[in-house]
Design a protein around this motif. Structure first.
Motif, mmCIF file in Angstrom:
data_model
loop_
_atom_site.group_PDB
_atom_site.id
_atom_site.type_symbol
_atom_site.label_atom_id
_atom_site.label_comp_id
_atom_site.label_asym_id
_atom_site.label_seq_id
_atom_site.Cartn_x
_atom_site.Cartn_y
_atom_site.Cartn_z
ATOM 1 N N UNK A 172 48.272 34.838 59.151
ATOM 2 C CA UNK A 172 47.236 33.879 58.773
ATOM 3 C C UNK A 172 46.486 34.406 57.546
ATOM 4 N N UNK A 173 46.160 35.702 57.584
ATOM 5 C CA UNK A 173 45.427 36.276 56.451
ATOM 6 C C UNK A 173 46.272 36.247 55.181
ATOM 7 N N UNK A 174 47.592 36.428 55.342
ATOM 8 C CA UNK A 174 48.472 36.359 54.169
ATOM 9 C C UNK A 174 48.385 34.968 53.542
ATOM 10 N N UNK A 175 48.402 33.932 54.388
ATOM 11 C CA UNK A 175 48.296 32.574 53.871
ATOM 12 C C UNK A 175 46.995 32.400 53.090
ATOM 13 N N UNK A 176 45.898 32.872 53.705
ATOM 14 C CA UNK A 176 44.596 32.724 53.045
ATOM 15 C C UNK A 176 44.586 33.509 51.737
ATOM 16 N N UNK A 177 44.963 34.791 51.827
ATOM 17 C CA UNK A 177 44.865 35.654 50.654
ATOM 18 C C UNK A 177 45.784 35.178 49.527
ATOM 19 N N UNK A 178 46.979 34.665 49.901
ATOM 20 C CA UNK A 178 47.894 34.201 48.861
ATOM 21 C C UNK A 178 47.314 32.991 48.142
ATOM 22 N N UNK A 179 46.547 32.172 48.878
ATOM 23 C CA UNK A 179 45.975 30.974 48.256
ATOM 24 C C UNK A 179 44.873 31.314 47.265
ATOM 25 N N UNK A 197 44.179 45.526 58.828
ATOM 26 C CA UNK A 197 44.529 44.268 58.165
ATOM 27 C C UNK A 197 44.465 44.425 56.648
ATOM 28 N N UNK A 198 43.386 45.076 56.165
ATOM 29 C CA UNK A 198 43.219 45.150 54.714
ATOM 30 C C UNK A 198 44.349 45.976 54.098
ATOM 31 N N UNK A 199 44.731 47.069 54.754
ATOM 32 C CA UNK A 199 45.813 47.883 54.204
ATOM 33 C C UNK A 199 47.127 47.098 54.233
ATOM 34 N N UNK A 200 47.327 46.327 55.311
ATOM 35 C CA UNK A 200 48.533 45.514 55.394
ATOM 36 C C UNK A 200 48.611 44.508 54.265
ATOM 37 N N UNK A 201 47.495 43.800 54.024
ATOM 38 C CA UNK A 201 47.464 42.817 52.937
ATOM 39 C C UNK A 201 47.681 43.505 51.595
ATOM 40 N N UNK A 202 47.024 44.648 51.425
ATOM 41 C CA UNK A 202 47.119 45.330 50.139
ATOM 42 C C UNK A 202 48.528 45.857 49.894
ATOM 43 N N UNK A 203 49.165 46.343 50.964
ATOM 44 C CA UNK A 203 50.532 46.856 50.793
ATOM 45 C C UNK A 203 51.468 45.741 50.322
ATOM 46 N N UNK A 257 42.760 42.820 42.776
ATOM 47 C CA UNK A 257 43.702 43.148 41.704
ATOM 48 C C UNK A 257 43.102 44.123 40.696
ATOM 49 N N UNK A 258 41.773 44.105 40.555
ATOM 50 C CA UNK A 258 41.171 44.920 39.505
ATOM 51 C C UNK A 258 40.325 46.064 40.029
ATOM 52 N N UNK A 259 40.262 46.197 41.362
ATOM 53 C CA UNK A 259 39.503 47.317 41.904
ATOM 54 C C UNK A 259 40.490 48.242 42.603
ATOM 55 N N UNK A 260 40.346 49.544 42.427
ATOM 56 C CA UNK A 260 41.308 50.446 43.053
ATOM 57 C C UNK A 260 40.958 50.655 44.525
ATOM 58 N N UNK A 261 41.841 50.273 45.423
ATOM 59 C CA UNK A 261 41.654 50.621 46.830
ATOM 60 C C UNK A 261 42.860 51.444 47.249
ATOM 61 N N UNK A 262 42.757 52.059 48.424
ATOM 62 C CA UNK A 262 43.857 52.922 48.870
ATOM 63 C C UNK A 262 45.141 52.119 49.039
ATOM 64 N N UNK A 263 44.999 50.912 49.647
ATOM 65 C CA UNK A 263 46.189 50.107 49.908
ATOM 66 C C UNK A 263 46.846 49.627 48.624
ATOM 67 N N UNK A 264 46.023 49.222 47.637
ATOM 68 C CA UNK A 264 46.599 48.747 46.377
ATOM 69 C C UNK A 264 47.327 49.875 45.662
ATOM 70 N N UNK A 265 46.815 51.099 45.791
ATOM 71 C CA UNK A 265 47.492 52.238 45.169
ATOM 72 C C UNK A 265 48.896 52.389 45.758
#
Lengths: 309, 334
Positions: free
Chosen positions: A152-159, A238-244, A250-258
């Motif tokens: 569900x979060x993927x759907x939201x975040x992708x939108x 959840x946040x790490x899952x979405x970020x992975x 997109x413009x802030x460095x988080x552990x998952x985005x790294x």
């Protein structure tokens, strides 16, 4: 403490002064004794506090503006100059870690706090008032709990991918973080509603909100602490899952985005372990600390668990 | 089993499906600057050979989903399509339909999921049961700590470390994919072995992370079961220890684990999605990852919906079968 005279009856002739050695433990001693009995809380808490300290003190020693792309030579292995090396876009990865850790923690704490807040309100309303309101809230929670949260979060975040920031991410995750707390708190309120002290309060003319806030809430404190930690744990997961999956800020460095950028640019195959390993280690410490804290707090909240643990 | 319960349970399943479909309907319309349109327009503005396909797609999209009609008509049409599992065309790989892509990926995911989670479930359940059994070897007591520690780490982080260790540092297993490049999927022993070799690492990360979770649940259940009178009675009768362990204690303690499995299916799948991405495994997770990167919204919504459907069906099946497995449960209203 074994040498303390415990059996008073065995020394009936003991002078009063000696019996007074039975003083209450000072708060400090009580805390130490408790920690010995429940080391999970202490170890878990100290892991989390260490991470919080790193994110608070780190920026004093490391220039976090180097976490932006093009601030260093790209793809450098760790050296005296760049302790954790740099990535393809020229981010200093030590700076990324220092700047990213608080962002990851903030997503977790913010989403966890919102989730718990909504959970307290819905749980109390549902458990205390009962009736149709209860039925609606209960069915909603039970239904939503069977949905796979991350999808569900993927759907939201992708939108809304183009303008996800750390705070928006926290809000998105909070939109599902209230399910567990609501369920747990509702169950507790149901058992508390008919207890004697609540009935006394009711008969003595306290109004409903007053009973909830002044009589029931303080008694729920251990449960709230445990479900807050649980909610933070879930939110960070959840946040790490979405970020992975690349659905983080997109413009802030988080552990998952790294980790995401590392995978995306083949850091694994290219042997650039300094790109993906440090964020994983930090996350493992974080998750492990939160797990220990959850186990420890559960033990405080449900004394019955102590026997089996 | 009482029919009231069955009806209520099926209703709940339908509500879940409806909620998932509605979320998929509302979200793209709530987001500023309808992402579907944006995507179509940006694709179209690139021009080139895709132009014709896009035109055709916009037309078919408008017609099928009745975008010129009022919102409630659109919603009705949308529900009708979803009920037939028709999610339209993929935007990124145009002539393919969403359902066709999903059909290609689903067996890979289901196979990996069923086998690896069954192994994790079995190992974890036995570990949890043996830990509580005082006559079992003490080795198991030592294993439970590390198993629980591993269960705190998300599968995919474990997966990254496994890839590095066993595919790059010591290249024992293939780095990624579902089968060797150049192989044409067919049914024979060598191809099956190839599939197994590729599925080993993603499976291992699921097993490693899952064992501790199942062990913890089983340990709790075993402790309760061990206190029951029938265990004492069996011991007093002088039954063999092995028999008490398997037929008396484990058999009763394992049932709640089955429900637990159904409840956690969503979480297991969520982890699997990301594991697949890390291993480039050709299942639903990788499909989703590519759909996200290509802003292929129809595909994203289709995958999410099918996954919700599969999980919902599995949970429904377990809930309805449970009273047959465990006669103590009757679902009568208290």
């Amino acid at each position: 403490m074994a040498e303390m005279p415990i059996d008073i009856a065995a020394t009936p002739s003991a002078p009063i002064e000696e019996r007074i050695t039975f003083r209450d433990r000072t708060p400090m001693e009580a805390i130490v004794a408790y920690c010995r009995r429940n080391p999970n809380v202490v170890i878990g808490l100290s892991m989390i506090v260490t991470l919080l300290l790193i994110s608070a003190v780190g920026p004093l020693f490391v220039d976090t503006t180097q976490a932006d792309p093009l601030s260093a030579l790209p793809a450098q292995s760790p050296s005296r100059h760049y302790l954790l090396g740099t990535d393809d876009q020229g981010r200093n990865l030590l700076a990324v870690m220092i700047a990213g850790l608080p962002d990851t923690l903030r997503i977790g704490f913010l989403a966890g706090a919102i989730g718990l807040g909504v959970g307290i309100i819905l749980g109390f309303v549902s458990g205390y008032l009962g009736g149709v309101v209860d039925a609606v809230i209960r069915i909603a929670v039970d239904t939503l709990l069977t949905l796979p949260g991350i999808l569900i979060l993927i759907t939201v975040a992708a939108s809304i991918r183009t303008f996800i920031s750390v705070n928006i991410m926290a809000l998105v995750i909070a939109s599902l973080a209230w399910r567990q707390p609501t369920r747990i708190i509702r169950a507790q309120v149901l058992t508390m509603r008919e207890r004697a002290y609540v009935q006394v309060a009711r008969r003595s003319g306290m109004n409903t909100p007053e009973i909830m806030v002044r009589e029931m809430l303080p008694n729920l404190f251990p449960f709230l602490a445990a479900s807050f930690v649980g909610a933070v744990f879930g939110a960070i997961l959840f946040s790490i899952g979405l970020e992975a999956l690349g659905l983080g800020p997109q413009n802030q460095p988080t552990l998952g985005m790294t980790i995401y950028w590392g995978i995306r640019f083949n850091a694994l195959l290219r042997g650039m372990w300094w790109w993906w390993l440090p964020p994983i280690i930090m996350l493992v410490v974080l998750f492990f600390g939160l797990l220990l804290l959850t186990i420890g707090l559960d033990e405080i909240a449900n004394p019955r668990l102590r026997r089996t643990a | 089993m009482n029919t009231g319960y069955v009806v209520r349970r099926v209703l709940q399943f339908l509500i879940v499906l409806w909620a998932a479909a509605t979320i998929n309907f509302i979200l793209p319309r709530l987001a500023p600057g309808n992402p579907v349109r944006d995507r179509l327009v940006s694709q179209a503005s690139q021009g080139g050979p895709l132009q014709e396909g896009i035109e055709q797609m916009v037309r078919s999209y408008n017609k099928e989903f009745g975008l010129d009609k009022p919102l409630y008509v659109q919603y009705g049409l949308y529900l009708k399509h979803v009920a037939r599992l028709d999610f339209g065309y993929s935007i990124a790989s145009y002539p393919n339909r969403v359902m066709g892509l999903i059909r290609g990926a689903l067996p890979w995911t289901v196979g990996l999921l069923l086998i690896s989670s069954a192994i994790a479930f079995t190992l974890g359940t036995f570990l949890g049961a043996l830990v509580t059994w005082s006559r079992a070897p003490k080795v198991f007591q030592l294993l439970i700590g590390p198993a629980m520690a591993l269960s705190a780490i998300p599968y995919y982080l474990l997966g990254i470390m496994l890839v590095y260790l066993l595919a790059i540092l010591f290249p024992i297993f293939p780095l990624s994919g579902g089968y060797s490049i150049g192989q044409i999927p067919h049914l024979d022993v060598s191809f099956l072995l190839d599939i197994l070799r590729h599925a080993f690492l993603p499976g291992l990360s699921i097993v490693l992370a899952g064992v501790g979770f199942w062990a913890l649940g089983m340990r709790g259940m075993m402790i309760t079961t061990k206190g029951e009178d029938y265990i004492n009675f069996a011991e007093a009768k002088g039954l063999k220890d092995r028999r008490i362990f398997f037929s008396y204690a484990m058999r009763n303690a394992v049932l709640p684990q089955v429900t637990n499995y159904a409840i956690n299916l969503g979480t297991i799948i969520s982890g699997l999605v990301i594991v697949e991405v890390i291993f480039g495994y050709p299942g639903m997770g990788s499909l989703l990852f590519n759909a996200i990167n290509g802003s292929d919204y129809f595909l994203i919504y289709g995958i999410v919906y099918i996954t919700v459907l599969v999980i919902g069906l599995a949970t429904l099946a377990v809930d309805l079968l449970y009273p047959i497995l465990d006669p103590r449960i009757s679902y009568r209203r208290a």
